[in-house]
Design a protein around this motif. Structure first.
Motif, PDB file in Angstrom:
ATOM      1  N   ALA A   1      55.221 -40.794  22.581  1.00 44.34           N
ATOM      2  CA  ALA A   1      54.964 -41.044  21.496  1.00 44.34           C
ATOM      3  C   ALA A   1      53.759 -41.246  20.934  1.00 44.34           C
ATOM      4  CB  ALA A   1      55.240 -42.561  19.748  1.00 44.34           C
ATOM      5  N   ALA A   2      52.240 -41.689  21.949  1.00 45.47           N
ATOM      6  CA  ALA A   2      51.335 -41.513  21.980  1.00 45.47           C
ATOM      7  C   ALA A   2      50.938 -39.980  22.173  1.00 45.47           C
ATOM      8  CB  ALA A   2      50.868 -42.218  23.114  1.00 45.47           C
ATOM      9  N   ARG A   3      51.671 -38.880  22.747  1.00 51.18           N
ATOM     10  CA  ARG A   3      51.132 -37.393  22.938  1.00 51.18           C
ATOM     11  C   ARG A   3      51.233 -37.001  22.652  1.00 51.18           C
ATOM     12  NH1 ARG A   3      53.634 -36.895  28.145  1.00 51.18           N
ATOM     13  NH2 ARG A   3      51.978 -37.602  29.144  1.00 51.18           N
ATOM     14  N   ALA A   4      52.316 -37.092  21.880  1.00 47.54           N
ATOM     15  CA  ALA A   4      52.320 -36.277  20.150  1.00 47.54           C
ATOM     16  C   ALA A   4      51.367 -37.053  19.492  1.00 47.54           C
ATOM     17  CB  ALA A   4      53.856 -36.856  19.997  1.00 47.54           C
ATOM     18  N   GLN A   5      51.181 -38.322  19.171  1.00 48.32           N
ATOM     19  CA  GLN A   5      50.267 -38.572  18.342  1.00 48.32           C
ATOM     20  C   GLN A   5      48.422 -37.747  18.413  1.00 48.32           C
ATOM     21  OE1 GLN A   5      51.033 -40.170  15.640  1.00 48.32           O
ATOM     22  NE2 GLN A   5      49.176 -40.576  14.534  1.00 48.32           N
ATOM     23  N   LEU A   6      47.905 -38.071  19.703  1.00 48.80           N
ATOM     24  CA  LEU A   6      47.082 -37.333  19.787  1.00 48.80           C
ATOM     25  C   LEU A   6      47.126 -35.360  19.999  1.00 48.80           C
ATOM     26  CD1 LEU A   6      44.446 -37.820  21.835  1.00 48.80           C
ATOM     27  CD2 LEU A   6      45.620 -37.852  24.310  1.00 48.80           C
ATOM     28  N   VAL A   7      48.351 -34.987  20.793  1.00 45.74           N
ATOM     29  CA  VAL A   7      47.984 -33.626  21.006  1.00 45.74           C
ATOM     30  C   VAL A   7      47.966 -33.047  18.739  1.00 45.74           C
ATOM     31  CG1 VAL A   7      49.428 -31.516  20.952  1.00 45.74           C
ATOM     32  CG2 VAL A   7      49.415 -33.084  22.288  1.00 45.74           C
ATOM     33  N   ALA A   8      48.553 -34.014  18.020  1.00 48.90           N
ATOM     34  CA  ALA A   8      48.871 -33.715  16.482  1.00 48.90           C
ATOM     35  C   ALA A   8      47.492 -33.716  15.867  1.00 48.90           C
ATOM     36  CB  ALA A   8      49.847 -34.420  16.029  1.00 48.90           C
ATOM     37  N   ARG A   9      46.896 -34.624  16.421  1.00 49.66           N
ATOM     38  CA  ARG A   9      45.747 -35.456  15.167  1.00 49.66           C
ATOM     39  C   ARG A   9      44.286 -35.520  16.765  1.00 49.66           C
ATOM     40  NH1 ARG A   9      48.232 -35.565  12.095  1.00 49.66           N
ATOM     41  NH2 ARG A   9      49.393 -37.547  11.408  1.00 49.66           N
ATOM     42  N   VAL A  10      44.375 -35.034  17.448  1.00 50.80           N
ATOM     43  CA  VAL A  10      42.963 -34.681  18.048  1.00 50.80           C
ATOM     44  C   VAL A  10      42.816 -32.737  19.007  1.00 50.80           C
ATOM     45  CG1 VAL A  10      41.531 -35.606  20.165  1.00 50.80           C
ATOM     46  CG2 VAL A  10      42.578 -37.332  18.298  1.00 50.80           C
ATOM     47  N   ILE A  11      43.645 -33.178  19.723  1.00 49.98           N
ATOM     48  CA  ILE A  11      43.823 -31.705  20.990  1.00 49.98           C
ATOM     49  C   ILE A  11      44.121 -30.490  19.943  1.00 49.98           C
ATOM     50  CG2 ILE A  11      44.634 -30.458  22.399  1.00 49.98           C
ATOM     51  CD1 ILE A  11      45.558 -33.130  23.805  1.00 49.98           C
ATOM     52  N   LYS A  12      44.952 -30.133  18.945  1.00 53.58           N
ATOM     53  CA  LYS A  12      45.141 -29.029  18.626  1.00 53.58           C
ATOM     54  C   LYS A  12      44.383 -28.525  17.269  1.00 53.58           C
ATOM     55  CE  LYS A  12      50.462 -28.146  18.992  1.00 53.58           C
ATOM     56  NZ  LYS A  12      51.345 -27.928  18.928  1.00 53.58           N
ATOM     57  N   PRO A  13      43.758 -29.852  16.820  1.00 59.76           N
ATOM     58  CA  PRO A  13      42.850 -29.648  15.591  1.00 59.76           C
ATOM     59  C   PRO A  13      41.819 -28.875  16.030  1.00 59.76           C
ATOM     60  CG  PRO A  13      44.136 -31.298  14.742  1.00 59.76           C
ATOM     61  CD  PRO A  13      44.695 -31.077  16.169  1.00 59.76           C
ATOM     62  N   ALA A  14      41.092 -29.836  17.105  1.00 64.71           N
ATOM     63  CA  ALA A  14      39.643 -29.451  18.383  1.00 64.71           C
ATOM     64  C   ALA A  14      39.972 -28.315  18.728  1.00 64.71           C
ATOM     65  CB  ALA A  14      39.585 -30.519  19.671  1.00 64.71           C
ATOM     66  N   LEU A  15      41.500 -27.860  18.968  1.00 68.28           N
ATOM     67  CA  LEU A  15      40.673 -26.065  19.895  1.00 68.28           C
ATOM     68  C   LEU A  15      41.000 -25.127  18.929  1.00 68.28           C
ATOM     69  CD1 LEU A  15      44.124 -27.097  22.787  1.00 68.28           C
ATOM     70  CD2 LEU A  15      41.907 -26.255  23.087  1.00 68.28           C
ATOM     71  N   ALA A  16      41.552 -25.388  17.541  1.00 67.06           N
ATOM     72  CA  ALA A  16      41.689 -24.941  16.498  1.00 67.06           C
ATOM     73  C   ALA A  16      40.231 -24.483  16.478  1.00 67.06           C
ATOM     74  CB  ALA A  16      42.466 -25.514  15.257  1.00 67.06           C
ATOM     75  N   GLU A  17      39.010 -25.512  15.948  1.00 65.90           N
ATOM     76  CA  GLU A  17      37.893 -25.609  15.905  1.00 65.90           C
ATOM     77  C   GLU A  17      37.253 -24.628  16.619  1.00 65.90           C
ATOM     78  OE1 GLU A  17      36.931 -29.491  14.754  1.00 65.90           O
ATOM     79  OE2 GLU A  17      37.978 -29.467  12.622  1.00 65.90           O
ATOM     80  N   GLY A  18      37.681 -24.382  17.964  1.00 69.15           N
ATOM     81  CA  GLY A  18      36.504 -23.521  19.497  1.00 69.15           C
ATOM     82  C   GLY A  18      36.535 -24.901  19.838  1.00 69.15           C
ATOM     83  N   SER A  19      36.587 -26.100  19.411  1.00 64.47           N
ATOM     84  CA  SER A  19      35.864 -27.017  20.906  1.00 64.47           C
ATOM     85  C   SER A  19      36.634 -26.771  21.786  1.00 64.47           C
ATOM     86  CB  SER A  19      35.869 -28.222  20.562  1.00 64.47           C
ATOM     87  OG  SER A  19      35.140 -28.684  19.015  1.00 64.47           O
ATOM     88  N   TRP A  20      36.803 -27.221  23.344  1.00 64.16           N
ATOM     89  CA  TRP A  20      36.922 -27.184  24.481  1.00 64.16           C
ATOM     90  C   TRP A  20      37.643 -28.419  24.229  1.00 64.16           C
ATOM     91  CZ3 TRP A  20      36.213 -24.222  29.430  1.00 64.16           C
ATOM     92  CH2 TRP A  20      35.935 -22.799  28.598  1.00 64.16           C
ATOM     93  N   VAL A  21      38.641 -28.847  25.051  1.00 65.27           N
ATOM     94  CA  VAL A  21      39.232 -29.923  25.675  1.00 65.27           C
ATOM     95  C   VAL A  21      39.937 -30.486  26.902  1.00 65.27           C
ATOM     96  CG1 VAL A  21      40.407 -31.523  24.434  1.00 65.27           C
ATOM     97  CG2 VAL A  21      40.691 -30.206  23.312  1.00 65.27           C
ATOM     98  N   LEU A  22      39.225 -31.540  26.853  1.00 63.73           N
ATOM     99  CA  LEU A  22      39.276 -31.734  28.391  1.00 63.73           C
ATOM    100  C   LEU A  22      40.085 -32.798  28.296  1.00 63.73           C
ATOM    101  CD1 LEU A  22      38.125 -32.093  31.685  1.00 63.73           C
ATOM    102  CD2 LEU A  22      36.145 -33.423  30.934  1.00 63.73           C
ATOM    103  N   GLY A  23      41.098 -33.419  28.849  1.00 58.99           N
ATOM    104  CA  GLY A  23      42.018 -34.472  29.571  1.00 58.99           C
ATOM    105  C   GLY A  23      41.919 -35.185  30.353  1.00 58.99           C
ATOM    106  N   ASP A  24      42.085 -36.771  30.262  1.00 55.99           N
ATOM    107  CA  ASP A  24      42.491 -37.061  31.460  1.00 55.99           C
ATOM    108  C   ASP A  24      44.066 -38.012  31.748  1.00 55.99           C
ATOM    109  OD1 ASP A  24      42.796 -39.370  33.390  1.00 55.99           O
ATOM    110  OD2 ASP A  24      40.948 -40.734  32.298  1.00 55.99           O
ATOM    111  N   ARG A  25      44.778 -37.019  31.871  1.00 51.69           N
ATOM    112  CA  ARG A  25      45.997 -37.037  32.014  1.00 51.69           C
ATOM    113  C   ARG A  25      46.772 -36.470  30.819  1.00 51.69           C
ATOM    114  NH1 ARG A  25      48.005 -39.307  36.352  1.00 51.69           N
ATOM    115  NH2 ARG A  25      46.977 -41.628  36.914  1.00 51.69           N
TER     116      ARG A  25
END
Length: 210
Positions: A78-102
């Motif tokens: 549940a936490a991961r789905a929220q993070l991917v939808a709200r932070v990771i995918k939008p950042a990548l779509a905007e051209g920002s690299w994402v660095l994840g701790d796990r």
């Protein structure tokens, strides 16, 4: 250097005491130098207000209502789905690299291998993430007893860090098995000195065609 056309998602994985924090700092610096822009940094579980609340539920033991293994697994997704939808995918779509701790590999290793819930983990992973995955995962491999000693010296252990040694041995075996099956996962010997670990990480990063 100018930023490349496609933003990348890089994840640092490892057992407790593997040295993820220093590795994250190193990779963050590499990305910033490579792209001219600091990456969006995330942690799991967590990374959004809702996901951080879930992190507290998973990390802190409640003797009055112990978290069962299946609930732990579902909360993490549940936490991961929220993070991917709200932070990771939008950042990548905007051209920002994402660095994840796990990321998802943690659940496959800890809940799938350590808890013995691989059928559940695989099903929930497919349902929540589909084919979304990191471009590169750096797995910092360490023998569990050494890692746990390092973690204990760092401070008080959380609920998951207090599991029995056999749990972490199963988790490590799953990490290594999954890494053998996936070319996007690089195994780094985290029992080396920090300088050697960082040298190996940079060697992996520098050989990639970013």
């Amino acid at each position: 250097m100018p930023q490349k056309a496609t933003a990348k998602f890089i994840v640092i994985e490892g057992l407790e005491g593997a040295g993820k924090s220093s590795a994250i700092a190193l990779v963050r610096d590499f990305i910033e130098k490579h792209t001219g822009k600091a990456p969006v940094c995330t942690r799991e579980p967590g990374g959004t207000p809702l996901a951080e609340k879930i992190r507290d539920l998973v990390k802190v033991a409640d003797a009055s209502d112990p978290l069962c293994d299946e609930s732990e697994c579902l909360l993490l997704y549940a936490a991961r789905a929220q993070l991917v939808a709200r932070v990771i995918k939008p950042a990548l779509a905007e051209g920002s690299w994402v660095l994840g701790d796990r990321h998802n590999l943690s659940s496959l290793a800890y809940q799938g291998g350590g808890r013995g819930l691989m059928p559940l983990v695989s099903a929930v992973s497919a349902a929540t993430l589909g084919d979304f995955k990191p471009d590169l995962t750096l797995y910092l491999d360490i023998e569990p007893s050494l890692g746990l000693t390092r973690a204990a010296n760092r401070g008080e252990l959380d609920r998951i860090e207090q599991q029995e040694l056999a749990f972490f041995e199963r988790t490590r075996a799953t990490y290594l098995s999954l890494a053998q099956q996936d070319d996007s996962i690089a195994v780094i010997d985290a029992s080396q000195s920090m300088a050697e670990v960082h040298k190996d990480i940079l060697a992996v990063l520098q050989t990639k065609d970013w």
